[in-house]
Scaffold this motif. Sequence first.
Motif, short mmCIF file in Angstrom:
data_model
loop_
_atom_site.label_atom_id
_atom_site.label_comp_id
_atom_site.label_asym_id
_atom_site.label_seq_id
_atom_site.Cartn_x
_atom_site.Cartn_y
_atom_site.Cartn_z
N LEU A 85 0.82 -1.20 0.00
CA LEU A 85 0.00 0.00 0.00
C LEU A 85 0.87 1.27 0.00
CD1 LEU A 85 -2.96 0.93 0.11
CD2 LEU A 85 -2.75 0.97 2.59
N ALA A 86 1.88 1.30 0.85
CA ALA A 86 2.76 2.47 0.92
C ALA A 86 3.55 2.64 -0.38
CB ALA A 86 3.72 2.35 2.11
N GLY A 87 4.14 1.55 -0.86
CA GLY A 87 4.90 1.63 -2.11
C GLY A 87 4.02 2.00 -3.29
N GLY A 88 2.85 1.39 -3.37
CA GLY A 88 1.91 1.70 -4.45
C GLY A 88 1.42 3.13 -4.40
N GLY A 89 1.14 3.61 -3.19
CA GLY A 89 0.68 4.99 -3.04
C GLY A 89 1.74 5.99 -3.45
N LEU A 90 2.98 5.74 -3.03
CA LEU A 90 4.07 6.64 -3.42
C LEU A 90 4.35 6.57 -4.92
CD1 LEU A 90 6.45 6.15 -0.38
CD2 LEU A 90 5.14 8.20 -0.96
N TRP A 91 4.25 5.39 -5.47
CA TRP A 91 4.45 5.23 -6.91
C TRP A 91 3.35 5.98 -7.67
CZ3 TRP A 91 1.31 2.70 -10.49
CH2 TRP A 91 1.86 2.57 -11.78
N ALA A 92 2.11 5.87 -7.18
CA ALA A 92 0.97 6.50 -7.85
C ALA A 92 1.08 8.03 -7.86
CB ALA A 92 -0.33 6.08 -7.19
N ILE A 93 1.66 8.62 -6.85
CA ILE A 93 1.78 10.09 -6.82
C ILE A 93 3.08 10.57 -7.48
CG2 ILE A 93 0.32 10.33 -4.78
CD1 ILE A 93 2.91 10.89 -3.17
N GLY A 94 3.85 9.62 -8.01
CA GLY A 94 5.05 9.98 -8.75
C GLY A 94 6.29 10.19 -7.88
N SER A 95 6.28 9.72 -6.67
CA SER A 95 7.44 9.86 -5.80
C SER A 95 8.59 9.01 -6.33
CB SER A 95 7.10 9.42 -4.37
OG SER A 95 8.26 9.38 -3.57
N PRO A 96 9.82 9.50 -6.25
CA PRO A 96 10.95 8.70 -6.69
C PRO A 96 11.39 7.69 -5.63
CG PRO A 96 11.71 10.88 -6.04
CD PRO A 96 10.21 10.88 -5.94
N TYR A 97 10.69 7.62 -4.49
CA TYR A 97 11.13 6.76 -3.40
C TYR A 97 10.07 5.77 -2.90
CZ TYR A 97 14.56 10.47 -3.31
OH TYR A 97 15.50 11.37 -3.66
N PRO A 98 9.41 5.03 -3.79
CA PRO A 98 8.41 4.09 -3.29
C PRO A 98 9.03 2.96 -2.45
CG PRO A 98 8.72 3.81 -5.64
CD PRO A 98 9.48 5.04 -5.25
N ALA A 99 10.27 2.59 -2.75
CA ALA A 99 10.92 1.53 -1.97
C ALA A 99 11.17 1.96 -0.54
CB ALA A 99 12.22 1.11 -2.64
N ILE A 100 11.48 3.23 -0.34
CA ILE A 100 11.71 3.74 1.01
C ILE A 100 10.40 3.72 1.80
CG2 ILE A 100 12.43 5.74 2.38
CD1 ILE A 100 14.70 4.31 0.91
N GLY A 101 9.30 4.07 1.16
CA GLY A 101 7.99 4.00 1.82
C GLY A 101 7.64 2.58 2.20
N SER A 102 7.95 1.63 1.32
CA SER A 102 7.69 0.22 1.62
C SER A 102 8.51 -0.24 2.81
CB SER A 102 8.01 -0.64 0.40
OG SER A 102 7.16 -0.32 -0.67
N LEU A 103 9.78 0.14 2.82
CA LEU A 103 10.65 -0.23 3.93
C LEU A 103 10.16 0.41 5.23
CD1 LEU A 103 13.20 -1.59 5.00
CD2 LEU A 103 14.45 0.50 4.39
N GLY A 104 9.73 1.65 5.16
CA GLY A 104 9.20 2.33 6.34
C GLY A 104 7.98 1.63 6.90
N ALA A 105 7.10 1.16 6.01
CA ALA A 105 5.90 0.45 6.47
C ALA A 105 6.28 -0.85 7.19
CB ALA A 105 4.98 0.15 5.28
N ILE A 106 7.23 -1.59 6.63
CA ILE A 106 7.66 -2.84 7.26
C ILE A 106 8.28 -2.55 8.63
CG2 ILE A 106 9.37 -4.70 7.11
CD1 ILE A 106 8.85 -4.75 4.11
N LEU A 107 9.13 -1.54 8.70
CA LEU A 107 9.78 -1.21 9.97
C LEU A 107 8.76 -0.74 11.01
CD1 LEU A 107 13.04 0.54 8.73
CD2 LEU A 107 12.80 -1.75 9.72
N ALA A 108 7.77 0.02 10.58
CA ALA A 108 6.74 0.49 11.51
C ALA A 108 5.96 -0.68 12.10
CB ALA A 108 5.80 1.46 10.81
N VAL A 109 5.59 -1.65 11.27
CA VAL A 109 4.85 -2.81 11.76
C VAL A 109 5.74 -3.65 12.67
CG1 VAL A 109 3.70 -4.95 11.09
CG2 VAL A 109 3.22 -2.84 9.85
N ALA A 110 7.01 -3.79 12.33
CA ALA A 110 7.93 -4.57 13.15
C ALA A 110 8.11 -3.94 14.53
CB ALA A 110 9.28 -4.71 12.45
N VAL A 111 8.27 -2.63 14.59
CA VAL A 111 8.43 -1.95 15.87
C VAL A 111 7.15 -2.09 16.69
CG1 VAL A 111 8.66 0.34 16.94
CG2 VAL A 111 10.20 -0.34 15.10
#
Length: 149
Positions: free
Chosen positions: A41-67
């Motif tokens: 969801l995070a990666g797709g959302g960032l990709w959809a708005i044209g962000s150059p960093y969808p992978a960072i958003g995906s990683l952030g989502a994983i880290l947030a759930v892990a914490v």
Amino acid sequence: MPAEIDHALLEPGEKRLQDYRPDKGRYWRDHGIMAVGLMALAGGGLWAIGSPYPAIGSLGAILAVAVRALYLAPETLALRWVLTDRRVILPGGQRSIMLLELQTARPLLGDVQLVTRSGDKHLMKHLPNADGVVSRILEARDRRAKRRD
């Protein structure tokens, strides 16, 4: 909860039928599924708005759930629900649902949702066998109703 406190939870003549605790494997599997879903969801959302960093958003989502999972694990895995011949005692022992007040017990995404006649909803989370728990609770409720008739 220590065993001596457990007996204080029961009313005179009340019989404990079953204790239910969250399953550690189920807890981590549920959080893994949540992490993958939020990663997409995070990666797709960032990709959809044209962000150059969808992978960072995906990683952030994983880290947030892990914490979150690491922070809540001790508390969540210590929960316990007690089924008696009269009621379901909720974690902490301060509240309970009388079996005759229970309208519905159903699996909900692998957990168990209890709904009372007044509309109160309670969730028994991360149980290893939700269908078995539902069957056991409904069986106890029906047996209690027959004794009352």
